[in-house]
Scaffold this active site. Sequence first.
Site, PDB file in Angstrom:
ATOM      1  N   ILE A 103       9.055   3.664   3.956  1.00 17.88           N
ATOM      2  CA  ILE A 103       9.176   2.636   4.995  1.00 17.88           C
ATOM      3  C   ILE A 103      10.355   1.703   4.712  1.00 17.88           C
ATOM      4  O   ILE A 103      11.065   1.271   5.623  1.00 17.88           O
ATOM      5  CB  ILE A 103       7.846   1.835   5.086  1.00 17.88           C
ATOM      6  CG1 ILE A 103       6.695   2.770   5.474  1.00 17.88           C
ATOM      7  CG2 ILE A 103       7.957   0.694   6.100  1.00 17.88           C
ATOM      8  CD1 ILE A 103       5.304   2.135   5.365  1.00 17.88           C
ATOM      9  N   SER A 150      -0.927  -4.456   3.714  1.00 14.51           N
ATOM     10  CA  SER A 150      -1.537  -3.175   4.093  1.00 14.51           C
ATOM     11  C   SER A 150      -2.853  -3.459   4.801  1.00 14.51           C
ATOM     12  O   SER A 150      -3.560  -4.424   4.458  1.00 14.51           O
ATOM     13  CB  SER A 150      -1.805  -2.358   2.828  1.00 14.51           C
ATOM     14  OG  SER A 150      -2.724  -1.332   3.105  1.00 14.51           O
ATOM     15  N   TYR A 185      -4.625  -2.484  -5.505  1.00 15.91           N
ATOM     16  CA  TYR A 185      -3.626  -2.469  -4.423  1.00 15.91           C
ATOM     17  C   TYR A 185      -4.129  -3.325  -3.254  1.00 15.91           C
ATOM     18  O   TYR A 185      -3.416  -4.218  -2.769  1.00 15.91           O
ATOM     19  CB  TYR A 185      -3.429  -1.014  -4.000  1.00 15.91           C
ATOM     20  CG  TYR A 185      -2.564  -0.788  -2.794  1.00 15.91           C
ATOM     21  CD1 TYR A 185      -1.184  -0.626  -2.914  1.00 15.91           C
ATOM     22  CD2 TYR A 185      -3.112  -0.700  -1.510  1.00 15.91           C
ATOM     23  CE1 TYR A 185      -0.386  -0.397  -1.796  1.00 15.91           C
ATOM     24  CE2 TYR A 185      -2.322  -0.479  -0.394  1.00 15.91           C
ATOM     25  CZ  TYR A 185      -0.971  -0.331  -0.543  1.00 15.91           C
ATOM     26  OH  TYR A 185      -0.174  -0.111   0.561  1.00 15.91           O
ATOM     27  N   LYS A 215      -2.677  -6.901  -1.831  1.00 16.39           N
ATOM     28  CA  LYS A 215      -2.201  -6.951  -0.445  1.00 16.39           C
ATOM     29  C   LYS A 215      -2.951  -8.069   0.307  1.00 16.39           C
ATOM     30  O   LYS A 215      -2.405  -8.729   1.179  1.00 16.39           O
ATOM     31  CB  LYS A 215      -2.405  -5.593   0.238  1.00 16.39           C
ATOM     32  CG  LYS A 215      -1.542  -4.487  -0.350  1.00 16.39           C
ATOM     33  CD  LYS A 215      -0.081  -4.687  -0.018  1.00 16.39           C
ATOM     34  CE  LYS A 215       0.835  -3.631  -0.564  1.00 16.39           C
ATOM     35  NZ  LYS A 215       2.239  -3.845  -0.252  1.00 16.39           N
ATOM     36  N   THR A 220       4.685   8.946   3.891  1.00 16.80           N
ATOM     37  CA  THR A 220       5.811   8.571   3.030  1.00 16.80           C
ATOM     38  C   THR A 220       5.639   9.251   1.664  1.00 16.80           C
ATOM     39  O   THR A 220       4.538   9.719   1.341  1.00 16.80           O
ATOM     40  CB  THR A 220       5.833   7.040   2.797  1.00 16.80           C
ATOM     41  OG1 THR A 220       4.627   6.681   2.114  1.00 16.80           O
ATOM     42  CG2 THR A 220       5.940   6.262   4.100  1.00 16.80           C
TER      43      THR A 220
END
Length: 324
Positions: free
Chosen positions: A58, A182, A208, A212, A243
Site C-alpha cells: 500500500i 487497520s 498488531y 493500530k 499485498t
Amino acid sequence: MSVQSGVRSLFDAALDRTIVGGYTRVGYQLRQSGWADDPAPGALQGRTALVTGANRGIGKAIAAGLARLGATVLLTVRDRDSGELARTEIIGSNSEADVAVEVCDMSDLSAVRAFAADLSTRVSELNVLVHNAGVLPSTRIETADQHEVTLATHVLGPLLLTECLVPILGAADDPRLILMSSGGMYTQSLPTDDPEYLDGRYSGVTAYARTKRMQVALTPILARRWAGEHIRVYSMHPGRADTPGVATSLPAFRNLTGPLLRTPEQAADTALWLAATQPAPPTGGFWHDRRPRPEHYLPFTRYSDRERQRLWRYCAYAVGIDNA
Ligand SMILES: NC(=O)c1ccc[n+]([C@@H]2O[C@H](COP(=O)([O-])OP(=O)(O)OC[C@H]3O[C@@H](n4cnc5c(N)ncnc54)[C@H](OP(=O)(O)O)[C@@H]3O)[C@@H](O)[C@H]2O)c1
C-alpha cells in the site's frame, strides 16, 4: 442532505458493519460510484510528501499516487535497495514522477531522531506525512530501545518522527499527517496497563491490532497538540488488500479471501484523498473509504478519556517529549 445522498450514507454505514462487504474490493467499488470529490489533477504540485514503508504494498501505491498528483515524494524505507527498486518502478509508469529514496527504520528511535535531524537540513517544508510502515511479527521482538516492535513501529516511531518534523510541517502550507491503522483495531481495546505486551501469551495479531487501536485513540490528542502549527491529523484504515505483507503474515486469510481483496491502489485511495482533497477534511478523526468512521463497534473495546490520556503519557515519556 438530499434523499439520494441520505440513502447512500445509510448504505455505506451498513456496508461498514459487514467485513466482507465493506473492507473488500466489493465495498470499494460500491462506494466509489458515489464519489465526486477526487483530488484535482496536480493538486500536490510544488508540495513535498513523505511516505514510510513505501517500497512495497500500500505504501508504494500511496507514493505513486502522490507523485501522480504532482508531489515530490520521499520514499522512506529501511532497505535502500528495495527503495530504489520501487522508485524505478514508479518512474517507469510515470516519467514525470519526482521521487527520492530516504532510509529510516521506524522502530529504532535513535535512527528516527537522526533521520529527522538530517532531513530538516535538506527539506524546508513538508506538506504530507504518511505513517504507513507496518509489521505483524510471529513472536515478541524488542527493539534496540527495548520496546515491543509493533508499538515501536506503529506508534512510538511515528510520534517521534512527527514531533521532530513539526518545524518543517508547520512551515508548509496546509500540512497533513496520516496514520495508517487497520480495521483489525475494532477487535481490541486500549492496553493501557500493558502497552509493551509483557503480560500473557504473546500473539502478533493481537499486538498488531492493539497498536493500530492506539494510533486511532491518540489521533484526537495529536490533532490538538499540533493544531497551533495548523497540522491536520488523520487516522484511517485501508480495507483488506492483497499485498506482500498479507501474503507473508496471513497466508491462510489470503487463500480464503484472495479474489475479494482490494488492490494496493484501491487500499491507497483514502490516504491520497486525505492528503489532497479540498477543502481539507476536519482534523482528529478516523477514516475509511473517504468517510469518517466510528472508533468502536463493540462495547468491550470502549475506554475512558483518562485511559486515553494515560496511554498518551506513556508514549510521550517513551519517546522523550513533553506530554502537554
Ligand atoms: N494489506 C492490508 O490488508 C492492510 C489492512 C489494514 C491495514 N494495513 C496497513 O497498511 C500498511 C501497509 O500494509 P501492507 O499490507 O502494504 O504491508 P506490507 O506489504 O507488509 O508492507 C509494509 C511496509 O512497511 C515497511 N516496514 C515495516 N517495518 C518497518 C520499519 N521498522 N521501518 C520502516 N519500514 C518498515 C516494510 O518494509 P520492508 O520491506 O523493509 O519490510 C514495508 O514497506 C501497514 O501499516 C498495515 O498495517 C494493511
